[in-house]
Scaffold this motif. Sequence first.
Motif, PDB file in Angstrom:
ATOM      1  N   ILE A 127      14.333 -12.588 -23.542  1.00 55.80           N
ATOM      2  CA  ILE A 127      13.406 -13.718 -23.621  1.00 55.80           C
ATOM      3  C   ILE A 127      13.748 -14.563 -24.841  1.00 55.80           C
ATOM      4  N   THR A 128      13.921 -15.830 -24.615  1.00 52.37           N
ATOM      5  CA  THR A 128      14.237 -16.757 -25.701  1.00 52.37           C
ATOM      6  C   THR A 128      13.273 -17.941 -25.644  1.00 52.37           C
ATOM      7  N   LEU A 129      13.251 -18.713 -26.717  1.00 56.59           N
ATOM      8  CA  LEU A 129      12.442 -19.929 -26.751  1.00 56.59           C
ATOM      9  C   LEU A 129      13.331 -21.132 -26.494  1.00 56.59           C
ATOM     10  N   GLU A 130      12.975 -21.902 -25.492  1.00 60.11           N
ATOM     11  CA  GLU A 130      13.678 -23.137 -25.187  1.00 60.11           C
ATOM     12  C   GLU A 130      12.680 -24.278 -25.258  1.00 60.11           C
ATOM     13  N   ASN A 131      12.883 -25.159 -26.234  1.00 61.04           N
ATOM     14  CA  ASN A 131      11.921 -26.240 -26.495  1.00 61.04           C
ATOM     15  C   ASN A 131      10.523 -25.683 -26.730  1.00 61.04           C
ATOM     16  N   ASN A 132      10.479 -24.567 -27.453  1.00 54.98           N
ATOM     17  CA  ASN A 132       9.231 -23.898 -27.838  1.00 54.98           C
ATOM     18  C   ASN A 132       8.540 -23.191 -26.674  1.00 54.98           C
ATOM     19  N   HIS A 133       9.202 -23.103 -25.513  1.00 57.20           N
ATOM     20  CA  HIS A 133       8.631 -22.408 -24.363  1.00 57.20           C
ATOM     21  C   HIS A 133       9.438 -21.141 -24.093  1.00 57.20           C
ATOM     22  N   PRO A 134       8.781 -20.004 -23.816  1.00 67.74           N
ATOM     23  CA  PRO A 134       9.516 -18.767 -23.531  1.00 67.74           C
ATOM     24  C   PRO A 134      10.248 -18.849 -22.198  1.00 67.74           C
ATOM     25  N   LEU A 146       8.391 -11.965 -26.737  1.00 63.97           N
ATOM     26  CA  LEU A 146       9.669 -11.909 -27.455  1.00 63.97           C
ATOM     27  C   LEU A 146       9.739 -10.673 -28.339  1.00 63.97           C
ATOM     28  N   ASP A 147       8.621 -10.346 -28.978  1.00 64.49           N
ATOM     29  CA  ASP A 147       8.606  -9.240 -29.931  1.00 64.49           C
ATOM     30  C   ASP A 147       8.862  -7.890 -29.272  1.00 64.49           C
ATOM     31  N   VAL A 148       8.417  -7.716 -28.009  1.00 66.16           N
ATOM     32  CA  VAL A 148       8.532  -6.395 -27.378  1.00 66.16           C
ATOM     33  C   VAL A 148       9.804  -6.235 -26.548  1.00 66.16           C
ATOM     34  N   CYS A 194       0.806 -19.672 -20.000  1.00 65.81           N
ATOM     35  CA  CYS A 194       1.307 -19.238 -21.313  1.00 65.81           C
ATOM     36  C   CYS A 194       0.786 -20.192 -22.377  1.00 65.81           C
ATOM     37  N   THR A 195       0.349 -19.660 -23.504  1.00 63.11           N
ATOM     38  CA  THR A 195      -0.226 -20.512 -24.550  1.00 63.11           C
ATOM     39  C   THR A 195       0.767 -21.528 -25.087  1.00 63.11           C
ATOM     40  N   ARG A 196       2.048 -21.174 -25.078  1.00 63.41           N
ATOM     41  CA  ARG A 196       3.069 -22.121 -25.559  1.00 63.41           C
ATOM     42  C   ARG A 196       3.273 -23.263 -24.560  1.00 63.41           C
ATOM     43  N   ASN A 197       2.944 -23.021 -23.292  1.00 63.12           N
ATOM     44  CA  ASN A 197       3.010 -24.087 -22.305  1.00 63.12           C
ATOM     45  C   ASN A 197       1.785 -24.996 -22.394  1.00 63.12           C
ATOM     46  N   LYS A 198       0.713 -24.461 -22.959  1.00 64.12           N
ATOM     47  CA  LYS A 198      -0.526 -25.232 -23.044  1.00 64.12           C
ATOM     48  C   LYS A 198      -0.599 -26.075 -24.314  1.00 64.12           C
TER      49      LYS A 198
END
Length: 306
Positions: A43-50, A35-37, A21-25
């Motif tokens: 799906i939530t963001l926890e510390n900027n990670h989905p 999140l959008d779909v 995942c790009t947020r993990n990278k």
Amino acid sequence: MGLLDKWVESLDYQYEVLPSCTRNKSPRSTCQSCLDVCEHDAITLENNHPFIQKEKCIECGNCIAACPVQAVAGIFPQRSVIDHKLLVSNEHVPTVKEMLVLYKQGVREIVSEDPSLTGSLLNVIEEANSILIQLGEDALKVSNKAIEKTEEVYSRRELFSLWKKEGKSLIKQAAPAKWRFNHKHLDVTKYYHNYQFTNISINLDTCTLCKACEILCDKKCFSITGTSFSIAAQACFSCRLCEDICPENAIRLEKRISAVKDIHYPIYKKQCCTCQKPFETIRENEEQCVSCTKRKGFLSSYESMV
């Protein structure tokens, strides 16, 4: 836990977000396609990670289809396909990406279970057909007629062949869930090799050849060698990580279908006029290395403040 218990547990599965995942990278990633779909807010963001909340997730597969880098792992729900016809309903609307993949797998007609098509299903069909036409393909046909399942008579050899196929299917379903994960099958770019879905442009006036885009792009869209900076956008599906992490804001992505076109910019080897050290640049008339250029800019800003 015994072997039987472990095997039974392995048949179950839950959707998960992979390290790819790009947020993990990168913490600078802004992608939130999953999140959008998600209509169930699973799906939530926890510390900027989905993070997928298992108790809310109904495993509809929308997040799998939406992820531009196939980083949501799981088993995408199977569709009913008979004689190149896809059976759909207003309740379980397929995604556009799914329709494009199914087309390459042989689907040529959509048959609706419902008497009338709702707006959401019609929108998906219209968008998919619009894209298919741009890809040089025929549009999908739409029908409300029921698919007739005719009774078939099998010879002895055909019957044994059918049992063999059904047996393999049963064994496949009894295999551990992770063996059956099919999230990577929804990478549309693998089915349309002659087209690209994204246009990638570089601002040659600001790019410093830092290689951040090359290092972080899993799709290998960027290649920086001693002689050229190459861009191959065929595998790109707009995760926008390169845009987010570029320190010079030199990368721009545009969702646009076009014929595949690789771009090559020459790289020039120079000697810095200030520090006399060798450096590489994408600009033919550049005479100063990045470090000296930024130092000069910092000093100019400092002097103006003083």
